[in-house]
Design a protein around this motif. Sequence first.
Motif, PDB file in Angstrom:
ATOM      1  N   ARG A 169     -42.693  12.309  30.681  1.00 51.69           N
ATOM      2  CA  ARG A 169     -41.262  12.601  30.710  1.00 51.69           C
ATOM      3  C   ARG A 169     -40.981  14.098  30.560  1.00 51.69           C
ATOM      4  N   ASP A 170     -41.977  14.905  30.218  1.00 49.88           N
ATOM      5  CA  ASP A 170     -41.746  16.310  29.952  1.00 49.88           C
ATOM      6  C   ASP A 170     -41.189  17.055  31.149  1.00 49.88           C
ATOM      7  N   GLN A 171     -41.564  16.625  32.353  1.00 47.95           N
ATOM      8  CA  GLN A 171     -41.096  17.333  33.532  1.00 47.95           C
ATOM      9  C   GLN A 171     -39.595  17.163  33.735  1.00 47.95           C
ATOM     10  N   PHE A 172     -38.984  16.194  33.051  1.00 45.08           N
ATOM     11  CA  PHE A 172     -37.564  15.935  33.238  1.00 45.08           C
ATOM     12  C   PHE A 172     -36.706  16.533  32.113  1.00 45.08           C
ATOM     13  N   ARG A 173     -37.300  17.135  31.120  1.00 44.38           N
ATOM     14  CA  ARG A 173     -36.486  17.627  30.014  1.00 44.38           C
ATOM     15  C   ARG A 173     -36.981  18.983  29.543  1.00 44.38           C
ATOM     16  N   SER A 174     -36.091  19.672  28.849  1.00 39.71           N
ATOM     17  CA  SER A 174     -36.443  20.965  28.283  1.00 39.71           C
ATOM     18  C   SER A 174     -37.295  20.744  27.036  1.00 39.71           C
ATOM     19  N   PRO A 175     -37.924  21.806  26.511  1.00 34.77           N
ATOM     20  CA  PRO A 175     -38.723  21.622  25.287  1.00 34.77           C
ATOM     21  C   PRO A 175     -37.897  21.015  24.155  1.00 34.77           C
ATOM     22  N   VAL A 176     -38.539  20.170  23.368  1.00 38.24           N
ATOM     23  CA  VAL A 176     -37.879  19.601  22.198  1.00 38.24           C
ATOM     24  C   VAL A 176     -37.665  20.719  21.184  1.00 38.24           C
ATOM     25  N   GLU A 177     -36.446  20.820  20.677  1.00 36.01           N
ATOM     26  CA  GLU A 177     -36.131  21.857  19.691  1.00 36.01           C
ATOM     27  C   GLU A 177     -36.133  21.239  18.295  1.00 36.01           C
ATOM     28  N   PHE A 178     -36.885  21.848  17.387  1.00 33.35           N
ATOM     29  CA  PHE A 178     -36.897  21.444  15.982  1.00 33.35           C
ATOM     30  C   PHE A 178     -36.262  22.559  15.154  1.00 33.35           C
ATOM     31  N   PHE A 179     -35.176  22.238  14.474  1.00 33.58           N
ATOM     32  CA  PHE A 179     -34.585  23.135  13.490  1.00 33.58           C
ATOM     33  C   PHE A 179     -34.853  22.527  12.125  1.00 33.58           C
ATOM     34  N   THR A 180     -35.413  23.310  11.208  1.00 30.04           N
ATOM     35  CA  THR A 180     -35.768  22.770   9.901  1.00 30.04           C
ATOM     36  C   THR A 180     -35.377  23.732   8.794  1.00 30.04           C
ATOM     37  N   THR A 181     -34.960  23.158   7.665  1.00 31.88           N
ATOM     38  CA  THR A 181     -34.663  23.959   6.477  1.00 31.88           C
ATOM     39  C   THR A 181     -35.875  24.050   5.551  1.00 31.88           C
ATOM     40  N   ASN A 182     -36.992  23.443   5.941  1.00 33.22           N
ATOM     41  CA  ASN A 182     -38.168  23.378   5.069  1.00 33.22           C
ATOM     42  C   ASN A 182     -38.955  24.684   5.100  1.00 33.22           C
ATOM     43  N   TYR A 183     -39.568  25.014   3.961  1.00 33.84           N
ATOM     44  CA  TYR A 183     -40.406  26.206   3.856  1.00 33.84           C
ATOM     45  C   TYR A 183     -41.848  25.936   4.272  1.00 33.84           C
ATOM     46  N   ASP A 184     -42.269  24.669   4.235  1.00 32.78           N
ATOM     47  CA  ASP A 184     -43.669  24.369   4.502  1.00 32.78           C
ATOM     48  C   ASP A 184     -43.995  24.559   5.983  1.00 32.78           C
ATOM     49  N   THR A 185     -45.295  24.595   6.291  1.00 32.47           N
ATOM     50  CA  THR A 185     -45.752  24.831   7.666  1.00 32.47           C
ATOM     51  C   THR A 185     -46.289  23.556   8.320  1.00 32.47           C
ATOM     52  N   LEU A 186     -45.966  22.390   7.780  1.00 32.09           N
ATOM     53  CA  LEU A 186     -46.553  21.146   8.267  1.00 32.09           C
ATOM     54  C   LEU A 186     -46.157  20.831   9.700  1.00 32.09           C
ATOM     55  N   LEU A 187     -44.930  21.153  10.093  1.00 31.61           N
ATOM     56  CA  LEU A 187     -44.508  20.869  11.463  1.00 31.61           C
ATOM     57  C   LEU A 187     -45.295  21.720  12.454  1.00 31.61           C
ATOM     58  N   GLU A 188     -45.373  23.023  12.198  1.00 32.17           N
ATOM     59  CA  GLU A 188     -46.140  23.899  13.099  1.00 32.17           C
ATOM     60  C   GLU A 188     -47.618  23.511  13.121  1.00 32.17           C
TER      61      GLU A 188
END
Length: 356
Positions: free
Chosen positions: A174-193
């Motif tokens: 499905r990636d070819q049909f949509r823009s990159p998923v945007e994650f906005f986070t208030t967390n200080y940790d680096t677990l998402l990255e």
Amino acid sequence: MSESADIAEQFEKHLNSPKHTWLLGAGISFLSNIPLMLPLTGKVLSRARNEKFADDADAIAALDFLQGDVRDGCHIEDMLTHLGDCISMAERSRTDSIRIGQTAFHKDKLISVHRVLLEIIAETVRWGFRPAKNDAEGHEIEPERCGKRGESIVEIEPHSRFVQAVVGQNREGRDQFRSPVEFFTTNYDTLLEDSLALNQVPYSDGFTGGGMGFWSIENYSASPHTRAIVTKLHGSTDWYRPDKAAASVLRIRDGDLYPSREGGAVMIYPQSTKYQNAQRDPFLELFQRFRHRLSTGPDQVLLICGYSYGDIHINDDIERAMSSPRSQLTIIAFSDEPEGQFPPTLKAWIDDRPWG
């Protein structure tokens, strides 16, 4: 079709939207042994009093003032803001001091306390902390667990499963049909990255470089291969603002002797005070990215998870976007409150707003 099946179908439709955005808060890191704000506050203040400032009467007096002056229920971010305001008042004073009761606090002492509190927060989040758990009678049934360098208790598996579900291999077609998923986070940790990297998902986070990098708003531009963009609205444990440097923010490795830590500070939690040095502060630009994301393009979906609705600026930005006559934004909010209640802000959005 049953109501639950209809909800599942609607959710899947929104999750496959060509443009969807996640707003993530502290709740998503709880299972990873990173504390929520109130336990974090208690641990940070305890370490400040008993370890960092055990022999510093002036620093202890400053902490006493902070805890005694803020409202009941305030957490460490509120105290940092309060302390930042005091520093700004001291900087405007002829004596570079502020008098509180019978005690005069020099701005250098207040700045020192502020920086140490930021360091303790970063260390606690980086290595993990799980407060003791008591039963209904107040008896301890699980002891406190506190990670430290070389003995981290932080677990990445919950975040890894989340990344796989949202941008993992099973959604690649499905990636070819949509823009990159945007994650906005208030967390200080680096677990998402870290989870994005471990799952080999190409992403952008505003930095150029590797373990050592420099931040620029221009670095959020997506390449053809970018599948996710991470914006950390409250900074990160590995962000550092040197006292004097061309770069506004650096990403650094823990334990390196460079850049010099002399006069610099961990870059977490935005404040509106002069002390936060607005001309080198990226937070204004980060929030502008959030506002722009919510207000541009059709078929926008904002998924909110683990967020306590405690940031007035974020809440205002969401309300402003939803209230626009041209808005095509849909909110999907995950809630896990006691007795099935909604958080007050979310309940007000549902009950009292024309777009609820």
